[in-house]
Design a protein around this motif. Structure first.
Motif, PDB file in Angstrom:
ATOM      1  N   GLU A 239       0.738  -1.234  -0.206  1.00  0.00           N
ATOM      2  CA  GLU A 239       0.126   0.134  -0.253  1.00  0.00           C
ATOM      3  C   GLU A 239       0.745   1.219  -0.038  1.00  0.00           C
ATOM      4  O   GLU A 239       1.871   1.161   0.612  1.00  0.00           O
ATOM      5  N   ARG A 240       0.532   2.209  -0.919  1.00  0.00           N
ATOM      6  CA  ARG A 240       1.374   3.389  -1.202  1.00  0.00           C
ATOM      7  C   ARG A 240       1.537   4.256   0.136  1.00  0.00           C
ATOM      8  O   ARG A 240       2.401   4.689   0.534  1.00  0.00           O
TER       9      ARG A 240
ATOM     10  N   SER B 117     -11.970   4.051  -0.544  1.00  0.00           N
ATOM     11  CA  SER B 117     -12.534   3.258   0.614  1.00  0.00           C
ATOM     12  C   SER B 117     -12.836   4.069   1.832  1.00  0.00           C
ATOM     13  O   SER B 117     -13.797   3.767   2.421  1.00  0.00           O
TER      14      SER B 117
ATOM     15  N   VAL C 158     -13.965  -1.495  -8.998  1.00  0.00           N
ATOM     16  CA  VAL C 158     -15.195  -2.180  -8.258  1.00  0.00           C
ATOM     17  C   VAL C 158     -15.755  -0.562  -7.687  1.00  0.00           C
ATOM     18  O   VAL C 158     -15.478  -0.061  -6.903  1.00  0.00           O
TER      19      VAL C 158
ATOM     20  N   GLY D  11     -17.514  -0.883  -3.377  1.00  0.00           N
ATOM     21  CA  GLY D  11     -16.776  -1.946  -2.959  1.00  0.00           C
ATOM     22  C   GLY D  11     -17.075  -2.522  -1.554  1.00  0.00           C
ATOM     23  O   GLY D  11     -16.579  -3.751  -1.422  1.00  0.00           O
ATOM     24  N   PHE D  12     -17.803  -1.842  -1.040  1.00  0.00           N
ATOM     25  CA  PHE D  12     -18.415  -2.543   0.339  1.00  0.00           C
ATOM     26  C   PHE D  12     -19.492  -3.391  -0.031  1.00  0.00           C
ATOM     27  O   PHE D  12     -19.667  -4.574   0.621  1.00  0.00           O
TER      28      PHE D  12
HETATM   29  C1  LIG Z   1     -18.662   9.382  -1.904  1.00  0.00           C
HETATM   30  C2  LIG Z   1     -18.754   7.938  -2.091  1.00  0.00           C
HETATM   31  C3  LIG Z   1     -19.527   7.007  -1.471  1.00  0.00           C
HETATM   32  C4  LIG Z   1     -19.557   5.608  -1.901  1.00  0.00           C
HETATM   33  N1  LIG Z   1     -20.453   5.079  -0.931  1.00  0.00           N
HETATM   34  C5  LIG Z   1     -20.307   3.883  -1.204  1.00  0.00           C
HETATM   35  C6  LIG Z   1     -21.047   2.924  -0.408  1.00  0.00           C
HETATM   36  O1  LIG Z   1     -22.347   3.274   0.088  1.00  0.00           O
HETATM   37  N2  LIG Z   1     -21.226   1.323  -0.631  1.00  0.00           N
HETATM   38  C7  LIG Z   1     -20.198   0.785  -1.371  1.00  0.00           C
HETATM   39  O2  LIG Z   1     -20.136  -0.368  -1.369  1.00  0.00           O
HETATM   40  N3  LIG Z   1     -19.510   1.590  -1.852  1.00  0.00           N
HETATM   41  C8  LIG Z   1     -19.464   3.039  -1.904  1.00  0.00           C
HETATM   42  N4  LIG Z   1     -18.600   3.661  -2.381  1.00  0.00           N
HETATM   43  C9  LIG Z   1     -17.445   3.061  -3.439  1.00  0.00           C
HETATM   44  C10 LIG Z   1     -16.430   2.647  -2.682  1.00  0.00           C
HETATM   45  O3  LIG Z   1     -15.608   3.628  -1.996  1.00  0.00           O
HETATM   46  C11 LIG Z   1     -15.342   2.072  -3.597  1.00  0.00           C
HETATM   47  O4  LIG Z   1     -15.933   1.046  -4.495  1.00  0.00           O
HETATM   48  C12 LIG Z   1     -14.218   1.477  -2.975  1.00  0.00           C
HETATM   49  O5  LIG Z   1     -13.706   2.056  -1.812  1.00  0.00           O
HETATM   50  C13 LIG Z   1     -13.230   0.905  -3.900  1.00  0.00           C
HETATM   51  O6  LIG Z   1     -12.112   0.122  -3.178  1.00  0.00           O
HETATM   52  P1  LIG Z   1     -10.680  -0.114  -3.679  1.00  0.00           P
HETATM   53  O7  LIG Z   1     -10.073  -1.130  -2.917  1.00  0.00           O
HETATM   54  O8  LIG Z   1     -10.856  -0.834  -5.188  1.00  0.00           O
HETATM   55  O9  LIG Z   1     -10.000   1.273  -4.087  1.00  0.00           O
HETATM   56  P2  LIG Z   1      -9.475   2.473  -3.319  1.00  0.00           P
HETATM   57  O10 LIG Z   1     -10.109   2.574  -2.098  1.00  0.00           O
HETATM   58  O11 LIG Z   1      -9.090   3.435  -4.100  1.00  0.00           O
HETATM   59  O12 LIG Z   1      -8.213   1.723  -2.819  1.00  0.00           O
HETATM   60  C14 LIG Z   1      -6.960   1.501  -3.695  1.00  0.00           C
HETATM   61  C15 LIG Z   1      -5.735   1.754  -2.981  1.00  0.00           C
HETATM   62  O13 LIG Z   1      -4.320   1.327  -3.704  1.00  0.00           O
HETATM   63  C16 LIG Z   1      -3.312   2.040  -3.153  1.00  0.00           C
HETATM   64  N5  LIG Z   1      -2.508   2.140  -4.468  1.00  0.00           N
HETATM   65  C17 LIG Z   1      -2.487   2.810  -5.681  1.00  0.00           C
HETATM   66  N6  LIG Z   1      -1.746   2.807  -6.351  1.00  0.00           N
HETATM   67  C18 LIG Z   1      -0.763   2.110  -5.593  1.00  0.00           C
HETATM   68  C19 LIG Z   1       0.674   1.885  -5.831  1.00  0.00           C
HETATM   69  N7  LIG Z   1       1.217   2.082  -6.915  1.00  0.00           N
HETATM   70  N8  LIG Z   1       1.170   1.113  -4.842  1.00  0.00           N
HETATM   71  C20 LIG Z   1       0.822   0.815  -3.653  1.00  0.00           C
HETATM   72  N9  LIG Z   1      -0.736   1.126  -3.535  1.00  0.00           N
HETATM   73  C21 LIG Z   1      -1.310   1.899  -4.239  1.00  0.00           C
HETATM   74  C22 LIG Z   1      -4.119   3.381  -2.860  1.00  0.00           C
HETATM   75  O14 LIG Z   1      -3.338   4.025  -1.862  1.00  0.00           O
HETATM   76  C23 LIG Z   1      -5.230   2.929  -2.357  1.00  0.00           C
HETATM   77  O15 LIG Z   1      -5.260   2.690  -0.690  1.00  0.00           O
HETATM   78  C24 LIG Z   1     -18.573   5.334  -2.315  1.00  0.00           C
HETATM   79  C25 LIG Z   1     -17.716   6.064  -3.297  1.00  0.00           C
HETATM   80  C26 LIG Z   1     -17.690   7.209  -2.836  1.00  0.00           C
HETATM   81  C27 LIG Z   1     -16.611   8.312  -3.666  1.00  0.00           C
END
Ligand SMILES: Cc1cc2nc3c(=O)[nH]c(=O)nc-3n(C[C@H](O)[C@H](O)[C@H](O)COP(=O)(O)OP(=O)(O)OC[C@H]3O[C@@H](n4cnc5c(N)ncnc54)[C@H](O)[C@@H]3O)c2cc1C
Length: 802
Positions: free
Chosen positions: A35-36, A44, A347, A350-351
């Motif tokens: 994780e960065r 998230s 995704v 995501g939750f």
């Molecule tokens: C306002 C809002 C409300 C939402 N409400 C809901 C909800 O009610 N229910 C629901 O299910 N979803 C909801 N979502 C969607 C949800 O937030 C996302 O679907 C989810 O967080 C995606 O998770 P992820 O792990 O794919 O990505 P991210 O949360 O973006 O995580 C990616 C991670 O990768 C790391 N990373 C990136 N590049 C690198 C690298 N080069 N090296 C190491 N690490 C790296 C980042 O630092 C980050 O921590 C909402 C989103 C928003 C914006």
């Protein structure tokens, strides 16, 4: 930091943490998550955390149910509270049309055991007292709705993964990913390089940047999304119980209780893309400037339904980015262009989906197979035509039309055409109404009236009758169909026959012949229903569903073609035409220089021959309609010539232009299963009725051992006629026997020759009873259905062979 890991997962959001946990739970503990920054440093940390299970397609419903049920478990396993609230969920229907949409959704979700029931407006208000009954037609209740605390839930998966032995390195940005010749990877970070057998890209908002490190361009684009949290609202503070999760789809809003107030989110009417080309490297635990004016329309509408919102003070506004794929569904699985590189990107929710995504991806890596039909989320469903303008147009469309209902057979115009057909203009001039798949246009039907296009209905849309008329033309005289949108591969060179024989479960054709050959997954499920033509020794053409072409190529690569075997994807190089009907042969005979007489070119023949002066047209004698049929394949720039010649030759034979919807209707009369509907990796060939195309006795082939060891038949394919009257059967409807759900419809339509509604689907083995009183649940009404033990039309197949 260690220098070696079996799997490196890049990204510590909910998705990456779920992937690493599920890998460790499957016994693969030599995994490292990088994780960065801190965990949750993308989308998230600021998510609303709302959870619901009533959704479609099936894959989403199945995995959202899995996700929902995983939170209690992960809380126990990790010892980390996740703020899980089981409140139930309420989906408001403001109109009768929305009630219909939810009735169809309810029926489709029965397959997964997701229970829901309709509430009257009064009952809805009893369960959710902030709603106004006068604004509502009804509401659909689901027990499994609620919310979770996003940051705690992410941490819980990480903690549980660590407990199982997985490693999590924070503040360790990945700078590069470099493939080695043996398929393994070097993952370069500022703290050193890790050599890994597999990589998982779970970098969320930075999925594109991490993808680019490996040379791939993922079709993703971030959008801004708002929600707000109110101050305490007296009507809520005094309740004494927690409000359910509220979905108000027709105005693109969702809400849930947050403390003593409300969390209210909206899919605003105008989509605002963010960082279209690249996500800033230094973005993290920040928010975007809010602009509540964008939510104004949603908010005004919501106040009518939830009057308490009008007076509520706003405590907090969140405007955060989230990253979408063109159809808003995740991009999962092995990237087709790379070895040992898995995607867990895009995704959107995501939750709701992250735990399920982690489970499927871990299965895919550990077992070499996701264990279910994951194509709706497969990264291979988009080709290199998708990133950029198409992704931008589609993400905008879906965001801005979030409050519109989805309809059966609905086509989306946004972003099209990507790749028009060579004869697109000619077809348009003839009234073609186009559809889209894998970047390609195809004709759905021909409108008899100028300017007609699809109407949308859960019942019978405007194209119902014209498509039935096209179907009758196929049955009675002849139809000509543009048929380019197919996956087409050549497999040539020494060793081709032996390699294909091992790859495919069917018996390979002799030169000059064609055969239907299923391809199986390692678990013995159906990975493809391919047609294989042999044009000369060691020279084959392989045909399948166009949308599957990258997924097929992934299977081909996994089956390691030996040196000498040359595989080429000809999908976009070759155009196709399909001629079908009792007069098809007479028409073809006028323009083909080869002999197409039935005695010398019988059913399942394959040859190259000049047609309309075009040399080397590939002609296949094959039928999906149940009539005499020919597929003709030629270079794209020659299609117009062959098309014109066939049309001219057909003038005296009742030839008419037909679209793919009439093909799909006629094949229902023959009980021919279709890819993606009846046929998928959800079923074995035994269950799908494909065993007559599987050559168990021919020697070993991929998936054979699993198929041989799997006598269990969980479901059986079945065809029904349904008394659906003025309604229609589309797919997704539950099938009942003696009042109990025993199966589900995978596709439905109208039989043009038999004049009945027809449904294909799966039922429990004990429920496969001809003569039993089955029922199909059509828009909330159970309609009598009769199981047809044999095809309804020409069961002996004499017409297609004659
Ligand atoms: C306002 C809002 C409300 C939402 N409400 C809901 C909800 O009610 N229910 C629901 O299910 N979803 C909801 N979502 C969607 C949800 O937030 C996302 O679907 C989810 O967080 C995606 O998770 P992820 O792990 O794919 O990505 P991210 O949360 O973006 O995580 C990616 C991670 O990768 C790391 N990373 C990136 N590049 C690198 C690298 N080069 N090296 C190491 N690490 C790296 C980042 O630092 C980050 O921590 C909402 C989103 C928003 C914006």
């Amino acid at each position: 930091m260690q220098r070696q890991a079996r799997v490196v997962v890049i990204g510590g959001g909910i998705v990456g943490c779920s992937v690493v946990y599920h890998l460790a739970r499957a016994g693969w503990t030599d995994v490292t998550l990088l994780e960065r920054q801190e965990l949750t440093s993308g989308s998230s940390w600021h998510a609303a955390g709302s959870l619901f299970t009533l959704t479609q397609p099936n894959l989403a419903a199945q995995l959202q149910l899995y996700s929902f049920r995983s939170y209690r478990e992960i809380e126990q396993e990790s010892g980390q509270p996740v703020g899980f609230h089981l409140t139930g969920g309420i989906s408001i229907c403001r109109s009768e049309e929305e009630v219909l949409a939810h009735t169809a959704l309810q029926s489709a979700c029965r397959r997964m055991g997701i229970e829901s029931h309709f509430l009257s407006p009064e009952e809805a208000v009893r369960r959710c007292p902030i709603l106004s009954p006068g604004r509502m037609a009804a509401a659909l209740w689901e027990d499994e709705g609620g919310h979770v605390d996003p940051a705690s839930a992410t941490q819980a998966f990480a903690t549980a993964a660590r407990k199982l032995g997985a490693r999590i390195e924070r503040h360790c940005p990945v700078r590069d990913t470099r493939p080695r010749a043996d398929g393994s990877w070097d993952v370069v970070t500022e703290r050193g390089t890790i050599h890994a057998e597999y990589i998982v890209n779970a970098a969320g908002l930075w999925g594109r940047e991490v993808g680019r490190m490996a040379g791939i361009d993922l079709p993703l684009m971030p959008v801004e999304h708002h929600y707000l949290v109110t101050e305490a609202i007296p009507e809520i503070a005094d309740l004494g119980f927690e409000l359910p999760q509220i979905n108000d789809n027709e105005i693109g809003c969702y809400a849930r209780q947050e403390g003593r107030g409300l969390l209210f989110g909206a899919y605003e009417g105008r989509c605002t893309h963010w960082s279209k080309d690249a996500t800033p490297a230094d973005f993290g635990h920040e928010l975007l400037p809010d602009d509540l004016s964008r939510m104004e329309w949603n908010f005004e509408q919501a106040v009518g339904m939830m009057p308490c919102l009008a007076k509520a003070g706003i405590k907090r506004v969140i405007n955060g980015p989230m990253i979408f794929s063109p159809d808003l569904a995740p991009l999962l699985g092995p990237h087709p262009a790379l070895r040992n590189y898995y995607c867990a990107n895009g995704v959107m929710t995501g939750f709701n989906q992250g735990p399920g995504v982690g489970k499927v991806l871990a299965d895919w890596i550990v077992e070499g197979d996701p264990g279910l039909d994951a194509f709706a989320w497969d990264v291979a469903r988009f080709g290199d035509w998708a990133p950029g303008a198409f992704t931008e147009a589609r993400t905008r469309y879906f965001y801005e039309h979030r409050c519109e209902r989805g309809y059966p057979a609905q086509e989306i115009e946004a972003g099209r055409p990507v790749s028009p057909m060579p004869i697109q203009e000619k077809l348009a001039g003839a009234g073609a109404v186009f559809g889209f798949s894998f970047g390609n246009e195809h004709v759905n039907w021909f409108a008899p009236l100028p300017g007609q296009c699809d109407t949308l209905s859960y019942r019978q849309p405007n194209w119902w009758q014209p498509v039935a008329d096209e179907g009758r033309r196929i049955r009675e005289t002849a139809g000509l169909m543009e048929f380019s949108a197919l996956a087409k591969f050549s497999v040539e060179g020494p060793g081709s026959a032996a390699w294909l024989d091992r790859l495919l479960a069917g018996r390979l054709p002799e030169p000059g012949r064609l055969s239907l050959c299923p391809m199986l997954t390692p678990r013995g499920r159906v990975a493809g229903d391919l047609s294989v033509a042999c044009l000369a020794p060691e020279s084959y053409l392989v045909f399948g569903s166009d949308a599957m072409q990258l997924a097929y190529q992934r299977h081909f690569r996994a089956a390691a073609p030996p040196e000498g075997v040359r595989i080429a994807n000809l999908s976009s190089a070759l155009a196709g035409l399909h001629l079908c009907g009792p007069n098809a042969r007479d028409i073809l005979a006028q323009v083909a220089a080869g002999d197409v007489d039935n005695a010398r070119f019988p059913f399942l023949s394959a040859a190259r021959m000049p047609v309309a002066g075009v040399p080397d047209v590939i002609v296949l004698r094959v039928s999906f309609t149940g009539e005499c049929g020919y597929e003709l394949y030629m270079p794209r720039d020659r299609e117009a010539r062959v098309f014109d010649a066939l049309q001219a030759a057909g003038a005296g034979h009742g030839l008419g232009l037909v679209g793919s919807r009439s093909l799909m209707m006629t094949r229902l009369e023959k009980s021919f299963p279709a890819w993606g509907l009846e046929l998928s990796a959800d079923h074995t060939p035994v269950e799908s009725g494909l065993m007559r195309h599987v050559a168990m006795g021919k020697g070993d082939f991929f998936g054979r051992a699993a198929l041989a060891a799997r006598p269990l038949v969980r479901e059986r394919i079945a065809t029904f006629t349904v008394d659906a009257g003025a309604d229609a059967v589309w797919g997704g409807e539950a099938i009942f026997l003696d009042g109990e759900p025993v199966g589900y419809v995978t596709s439905g339509g109208w039989g043009p020759a038999v004049g009945r509604h027809i449904a294909m689907g799966y039922v429990l083995p004990d429920a496969w009873q001809p003569g039993a009183a089955h029922e199909v649940e059509v828009l909330g009404r159970r309609r009598a259905a009769v199981l047809a033990p044999r095809p309804l039309y020409d069961p002996e197949g004499t017409r297609m062979r004659g």
